[in-house]
Design a protein around this motif. Structure first.
Motif: not given
Ligand code: SF4
Ligand code: NFS
Length: 638
Positions: A45-53, A62-68, A71-73, A200-202
């Motif tokens: 996931c690259k949908n926000c800039f805490q990532g890529p996760c 889980k990604g940094i935001c908690g997305a499992n 959700t990511i797929v 988008t993230m969140g």
């Molecule tokens: Fe951002 Fe969450 Fe995607 Fe990581 S998983 S890049 S924290 S939206």
């Protein structure tokens, strides 16, 4: 590098590219190996800039935001389908604006070629269908434009507020199914932008809710894109009928000024063809025999279907065409244009011309093309080619020998016209009777791109052949059509050679009634936007048989898909209730949930599902098993 020598496409040109020190798509594919498994399974996931996760079971669940992972797929898939859908809705919108400008007299470069079709749509849309044609055209264009600007129904569900083009094109049963699912799209542009914010993230973390929106993208693509684009293009440029021509790079001619038109939207290529004829004598003045315009990718399909213009090659051949040293200009509009074309043309005398403001390539000549100034732009383009011709380098020329005959032009109207020679009153009856009695076991639409990943498998060709042998009629579009034509599968002789005995007899009967030894067993239904034609054909068969589409013994396959557009098209077929074989395996395997929904649960929702098969035989096996299951459920002989 070994791969390059193994490949099955224009071998001599691939060798020549090496000699000329030109890098091709196959070489760059090798350089990219090994490809990333996170990407292949959809868990990055690259949908926000805490990532890529990226998700690694047991390590980072889980990604940094908690997305499992689910959700990511699911989010990635929705973004892909939305991106693909916007390509087709943009294509359709361009066609609608062209119609509006013709109607308002703002361009003299185009006219309305299929007035009867225009009037049919006006009637279906509840508008005045009689009287001056331009007034009718304006009404239809404005109704089509509504599908991009309707606001009512976006925030609050409002009865009847959904795409006009879906209303006039989809079957009643499907509309009811989609209504229950809550996926009827209101406005193509707002639905695709909604997909971006939903992912988008969140925002949305519910994979099922996200997948539901993915299905909606299938409808946006199918009706706001494919069907709308094809219908308006038929109205402006004419509906295709049976035509005969040639395919593969052998259509380039040594003693002619060669112009390749490449991309997807017909206004440019239509004009280039027109002006090439008008300026043919200019070529003679510089020592050539004339101007030879040939088509590449879906522009090739469009020109072949409507004008019988030779189609030079599919997406993997766009570079090889230039390596011949015979192409004086390659002119492109949009989509599937490799940026590498500029690197390659710079090794030869070939001029690369871009024409659309959002498809520019550094180093290429840009000639702006729009509906109002189409004639001027086309003349300018031909002039560039004429000036390039004398600069050809003899030492760099290779004349390709590969060339096959192709029969094309199978719009739904053309298929009905062919069938009506057998039964004027009920043209679909001969087709449906033969499906019912098992002479035609089923119908499969094979569509989509050519993927260098699948190299030596010749997936398109071999899958088509296996299905034909099993008495399955194959129809299709896009780069499949190029591959099938180049393999000689689009001729009456192919029916003799490849069709199973029962299918052969049916195709011979239809062919004879139409002055051919047989109908080709692989029917060219057009470019990728023309996949709407396949949907229309299936809808007509379903209505005639009085069964919903999802119960028909049919399937789809995109056995070498490349683009986001292909994912959107696949989703359109899934919403129709058609099972779709997809290869390479879609990037969803990282999520068990998403994989299960697509390959199993969807059947209970739309009546369709994703089929997998990594070789032509494996794909044919699952497709045939699916068709037989559908036949059994309908009580038909297998
Ligand atoms: Fe951002 Fe969450 Fe995607 Fe990581 S998983 S890049 S924290 S939206
Ligand atoms: Ni379709 Fe046409 Fe080919 Fe694939 Fe590209 S040309 S729109 S996307 S690569 S089939």
């Amino acid at each position: 590098m070994t791969l390059v020598n193994e490949t099955y496409i224009n071998k001599e040109l691939i060798k020549k590219a090496k000699k000329d020190d030109v890098k091709l798509v196959f070489d760059r594919f090798e350089e990219q190996q090994p490809q990333c498994n996170f990407g292949l399974s959809g868990v990055c996931c690259k949908n926000c800039f805490q990532g890529p996760c990226r998700i690694m079971p047991g390590k980072s669940e889980k990604g940094i935001c908690g997305a499992n992972v689910d959700t990511i797929v699911a989010r990635n898939l929705l973004r892909t389908a939305a991106a693909g859908a916007t390509c087709h809705t943009d294509h359709a919108k361009k066609a609608v604006f062209a119609l509006l400008k013709i109607a308002e007299g703002k361009t003299k470069a185009y006219e309305i070629k299929d007035e009867a079709k225009l009037r049919r749509f006006a009637k279906a849309l509840g508008k005045k269908s009689t009287g001056p044609i331009k007034a009718v055209a304006k009404e239809v264009a404005l109704e089509a434009l509504e599908d991009f600007r309707r606001q009512q129904g976006i925030f609050h569900k409002t009865e009847g507020c959904y795409l006009n083009w879906l209303k006039v094109r989809a079957t009643k049963e499907r509309i009811e199914t989609w209504k229950k699912l809550g996926i009827l799209p209101v406005n193509s542009d707002s639905e695709t932008s909604h997909a971006l914010r939903q992912t988008t993230m969140g925002n949305d973390a519910d994979p099922i809710n996200i997948l539901r929106s993915t299905l909606k993208m299938g409808l946006v693509d199918g009706y706001g894109g494919l069907n709308l684009a094809t219908d308006i293009q038929d109205i402006i440029f004419g509906t295709p009928y049976l035509t005969k021509s040639e395919s593969n790079l052998g259509v380039l001619k040594e003693d002619y000024v060669n112009i390749i038109v490449h991309g997807h939207v017909p206004p440019l290529s239509e004009k280039v063809v027109e002006w090439a004829k008008k300026l043919n004598n200019e070529a003679k003045k510089i020592g050539a025999k004339g101007i030879n315009v040939v088509g590449m990718c879906c522009t090739g399909n469009e020109l072949l279907m409507r004008r019988g213009i030779p189609f030079a090659g599919h997406v993997l051949q766009q570079e090889l065409a230039i390596v011949t040293g015979l192409v004086d200009a390659t002119v492109v509009d949009l989509q599937c244009i490799y940026p590498s074309l500029q690197d390659i043309t710079s090794c030869y005398h070939t001029k690369l011309i871009t024409t659309i403001d959002f498809v520019k390539i550094p180093g290429a000549l840009h000639i702006k093309f729009d509906i109002e100034h189409a004639d001027e732009a086309a003349k300018q383009i031909i002039d560039v080619a004429l000036k390039a011709y004398p600069k050809r380098k003899k030492s760099k020329i290779y004349v390709p020998k590969e060339k096959t005959t192709v029969y094309a032009g199978f719009s739904v109207e053309a298929i009905i016209a062919a069938l009506s020679k057998l039964n004027k009153k009920e043209p679909l009856k001969p087709l449906v009777d033969n499906i019912a009695n098992g002479n035609i076991l089923g119908v499969v639409g094979i569509v989509g791109c050519r993927n260098p990943k699948l190299r030596g498998l010749k997936f398109h060709e071999n899958l088509t052949k296996i299905l034909l042998k099993n008495n399955i009629l194959v129809v299709g579009t896009g780069c499949w059509a190029h591959a099938a034509a180049q393999e000689g599968l689009m001729t009456p002789e192919a029916t003799e050679k490849y069709a199973g005995p029962k299918l052969k007899a049916v195709l011979q009967a239809i062919g004879k009634a139409n002055g051919l030894p047989a109908l080709p067993p692989a029917l060219h239904m057009g470019s990728c936007v023309d996949n709407g034609r396949i949907g229309t054909l299936l809808g007509a068969i379903a209505d005639y048989m009085k069964v919903p589409i999802h119960k028909l013994p049919v399937a789809g396959s995109a056995p070498e898909y490349v683009t986001e557009k292909a994912v959107a098209i696949g989703t359109y077929f899934l919403t129709l209730g058609v099972a779709v074989h997809l290869n390479p395996v879609p990037p969803v395997t990282g999520s068990e949930l998403v994989t299960k929904v697509l390959t199993e649960d969807l059947e209970k929702i739309t009546g369709s599902k994703v089929l997998l098969g990594a070789t032509p035989q494996a794909a044919a096996d699952v497709i045939i098993a699916h068709i037989k299951k559908k036949r059994r459920e309908l009580g038909l002989k297998v």
